[in-house]
Design a protein around this motif. Sequence first.
Motif, PDB file in Angstrom:
ATOM      1  N   GLU A   1      12.365  -4.734  -3.668  1.00  0.00           N
ATOM      2  CA  GLU A   1      13.127  -3.728  -4.409  1.00  0.00           C
ATOM      3  C   GLU A   1      13.022  -2.338  -3.780  1.00  0.00           C
ATOM      4  N   ARG A   2      11.856  -2.019  -3.216  1.00  0.00           N
ATOM      5  CA  ARG A   2      11.587  -0.634  -2.842  1.00  0.00           C
ATOM      6  C   ARG A   2      11.482  -0.387  -1.332  1.00  0.00           C
ATOM      7  N   SER A   3      11.760  -1.394  -0.545  1.00  0.00           N
ATOM      8  CA  SER A   3      11.780  -1.208   0.909  1.00  0.00           C
ATOM      9  C   SER A   3      13.210  -1.088   1.392  1.00  0.00           C
ATOM     10  N   GLY A   4      13.412  -0.335   2.445  1.00  0.00           N
ATOM     11  CA  GLY A   4      14.754  -0.210   2.997  1.00  0.00           C
ATOM     12  C   GLY A   4      15.283  -1.535   3.484  1.00  0.00           C
ATOM     13  N   ASN A   5      14.410  -2.319   4.132  1.00  0.00           N
ATOM     14  CA  ASN A   5      14.777  -3.632   4.641  1.00  0.00           C
ATOM     15  C   ASN A   5      13.539  -4.504   4.623  1.00  0.00           C
ATOM     16  N   THR A   6      13.671  -5.744   4.183  1.00  0.00           N
ATOM     17  CA  THR A   6      12.542  -6.664   4.132  1.00  0.00           C
ATOM     18  C   THR A   6      12.814  -7.848   5.043  1.00  0.00           C
ATOM     19  N   ILE A   7      11.879  -8.090   5.962  1.00  0.00           N
ATOM     20  CA  ILE A   7      11.991  -9.203   6.901  1.00  0.00           C
ATOM     21  C   ILE A   7      10.805 -10.127   6.647  1.00  0.00           C
ATOM     22  N   SER A   8      11.075 -11.301   6.103  1.00  0.00           N
ATOM     23  CA  SER A   8       9.996 -12.239   5.796  1.00  0.00           C
ATOM     24  C   SER A   8      10.108 -13.480   6.674  1.00  0.00           C
ATOM     25  N   CYS A   9       8.965 -14.101   6.928  1.00  0.00           N
ATOM     26  CA  CYS A   9       8.942 -15.292   7.768  1.00  0.00           C
ATOM     27  C   CYS A   9       7.993 -16.323   7.181  1.00  0.00           C
ATOM     28  N   ASP A  10       8.093 -17.543   7.672  1.00  0.00           N
ATOM     29  CA  ASP A  10       7.230 -18.631   7.225  1.00  0.00           C
ATOM     30  C   ASP A  10       5.799 -18.385   7.713  1.00  0.00           C
ATOM     31  N   PRO A  11       4.802 -18.484   6.814  1.00  0.00           N
ATOM     32  CA  PRO A  11       3.419 -18.207   7.225  1.00  0.00           C
ATOM     33  C   PRO A  11       2.844 -19.231   8.201  1.00  0.00           C
ATOM     34  N   ILE A  12       3.451 -20.410   8.266  1.00  0.00           N
ATOM     35  CA  ILE A  12       2.953 -21.456   9.161  1.00  0.00           C
ATOM     36  C   ILE A  12       3.679 -21.432  10.499  1.00  0.00           C
ATOM     37  N   ASP A  13       5.003 -21.397  10.431  1.00  0.00           N
ATOM     38  CA  ASP A  13       5.825 -21.521  11.636  1.00  0.00           C
ATOM     39  C   ASP A  13       6.139 -20.138  12.208  1.00  0.00           C
ATOM     40  N   LYS A  14       5.107 -19.483  12.761  1.00  0.00           N
ATOM     41  CA  LYS A  14       5.320 -18.179  13.388  1.00  0.00           C
ATOM     42  C   LYS A  14       4.386 -18.042  14.575  1.00  0.00           C
TER      43      LYS A  14
ATOM     44  N   TYR B   1       0.847  -1.202   0.000  1.00  0.00           N
ATOM     45  CA  TYR B   1       0.000   0.000   0.000  1.00  0.00           C
ATOM     46  C   TYR B   1       0.876   1.243   0.000  1.00  0.00           C
ATOM     47  N   LEU B   2       1.896   1.262   0.839  1.00  0.00           N
ATOM     48  CA  LEU B   2       2.805   2.405   0.873  1.00  0.00           C
ATOM     49  C   LEU B   2       3.509   2.580  -0.469  1.00  0.00           C
ATOM     50  N   ILE B   3       3.997   1.490  -1.023  1.00  0.00           N
ATOM     51  CA  ILE B   3       4.733   1.551  -2.291  1.00  0.00           C
ATOM     52  C   ILE B   3       3.834   2.044  -3.422  1.00  0.00           C
ATOM     53  N   HIS B   4       2.612   1.533  -3.493  1.00  0.00           N
ATOM     54  CA  HIS B   4       1.676   1.974  -4.536  1.00  0.00           C
ATOM     55  C   HIS B   4       1.331   3.453  -4.419  1.00  0.00           C
ATOM     56  N   ASN B   5       1.553   4.014  -3.238  1.00  0.00           N
ATOM     57  CA  ASN B   5       1.295   5.437  -3.041  1.00  0.00           C
ATOM     58  C   ASN B   5       2.579   6.270  -3.060  1.00  0.00           C
ATOM     59  N   GLY B   6       3.626   5.698  -3.652  1.00  0.00           N
ATOM     60  CA  GLY B   6       4.857   6.442  -3.880  1.00  0.00           C
ATOM     61  C   GLY B   6       5.743   6.600  -2.664  1.00  0.00           C
ATOM     62  N   LEU B   7       5.520   5.792  -1.647  1.00  0.00           N
ATOM     63  CA  LEU B   7       6.300   5.893  -0.414  1.00  0.00           C
ATOM     64  C   LEU B   7       7.227   4.693  -0.261  1.00  0.00           C
ATOM     65  N   THR B   8       8.303   4.883   0.471  1.00  0.00           N
ATOM     66  CA  THR B   8       9.278   3.824   0.689  1.00  0.00           C
ATOM     67  C   THR B   8       9.213   3.342   2.128  1.00  0.00           C
ATOM     68  N   PRO B   9       8.742   2.109   2.367  1.00  0.00           N
ATOM     69  CA  PRO B   9       8.780   1.593   3.733  1.00  0.00           C
ATOM     70  C   PRO B   9      10.236   1.457   4.195  1.00  0.00           C
ATOM     71  N   HIS B  10      10.526   1.967   5.373  1.00  0.00           N
ATOM     72  CA  HIS B  10      11.864   1.749   5.912  1.00  0.00           C
ATOM     73  C   HIS B  10      12.072   0.269   6.206  1.00  0.00           C
ATOM     74  N   ILE B  11      10.991  -0.387   6.652  1.00  0.00           N
ATOM     75  CA  ILE B  11      11.013  -1.822   6.920  1.00  0.00           C
ATOM     76  C   ILE B  11       9.700  -2.422   6.431  1.00  0.00           C
ATOM     77  N   ALA B  12       9.797  -3.560   5.735  1.00  0.00           N
ATOM     78  CA  ALA B  12       8.624  -4.360   5.387  1.00  0.00           C
ATOM     79  C   ALA B  12       8.770  -5.689   6.112  1.00  0.00           C
ATOM     80  N   ILE B  13       7.697  -6.135   6.780  1.00  0.00           N
ATOM     81  CA  ILE B  13       7.796  -7.334   7.607  1.00  0.00           C
ATOM     82  C   ILE B  13       6.517  -8.150   7.513  1.00  0.00           C
ATOM     83  N   GLY B  14       6.654  -9.477   7.560  1.00  0.00           N
ATOM     84  CA  GLY B  14       5.484 -10.346   7.554  1.00  0.00           C
ATOM     85  C   GLY B  14       5.743 -11.633   6.810  1.00  0.00           C
TER      86      GLY B  14
END
Length: 212
Positions: free
Chosen positions: A64-77, A36-49
């Motif tokens: 590509e457009r986030s300062g840092n991306t933190i991804s995790c397993d959708p099951i094991d969280k 949502y932030l990216i589509h509105n021309g903004l740069t997330p400092h962190i993307a997580i989920g």
Amino acid sequence: MHHRIIIFAGGKLGPWALQHITPSDTLIGADSGAIYLIHNGLTPHIAIGDFDSVTEEEMKLIRERSGNTISCDPIDKNYTDTEMAFRLALDMKPDQLLLIGVLGTRFDHSLANVHLLALANEQGIEAAIIDEHNEICLISKTTQFDRGQHSQVSLLPLSEQVTGITLSGFQYPLNDATLTIGQSLGISNVLTAEAGRIEVRDGRLLVIRSRD
């Protein structure tokens, strides 16, 4: 210097949400809140989920457009995407935390996100949830509120009971009152003065300011 973090999640969002951003804010996108932030021309400092609600193409944009991306397993969280973002934000020790897009059609998620305010309250960090019609915060000490656009104010205990509640500047006064979970006494008060004061002696009190 005042440091504020805004978390954008994947609940109800709209043009109103962008009006709360200032240039000095740190932006965290939780799951589809990042796109949502990216589509509105903004740069997330962190993307997580776990990013299970975005497409592969959107995930590519997030990386590509986030300062840092933190991804995790959708099951094991252990936490929802919003709680992961919230706990990360708390670790950054901001002066203020704002949650946007954390209310929506899933009442279980909405209620869980309101409960997150207790984590910030424990650490003495000011936190609030905002949508198009409401601003929700949790207080455990005397607090002053400007009326602004939200003249309707409801008070609900988040602890079993809240004692020593005294209101100033409201249509329906309370003086050294006690609210207990299950009561609706604190619903739909009206802030009549330009600023209102809510005194609390003990307990955690949700303050929900609304406009129709």
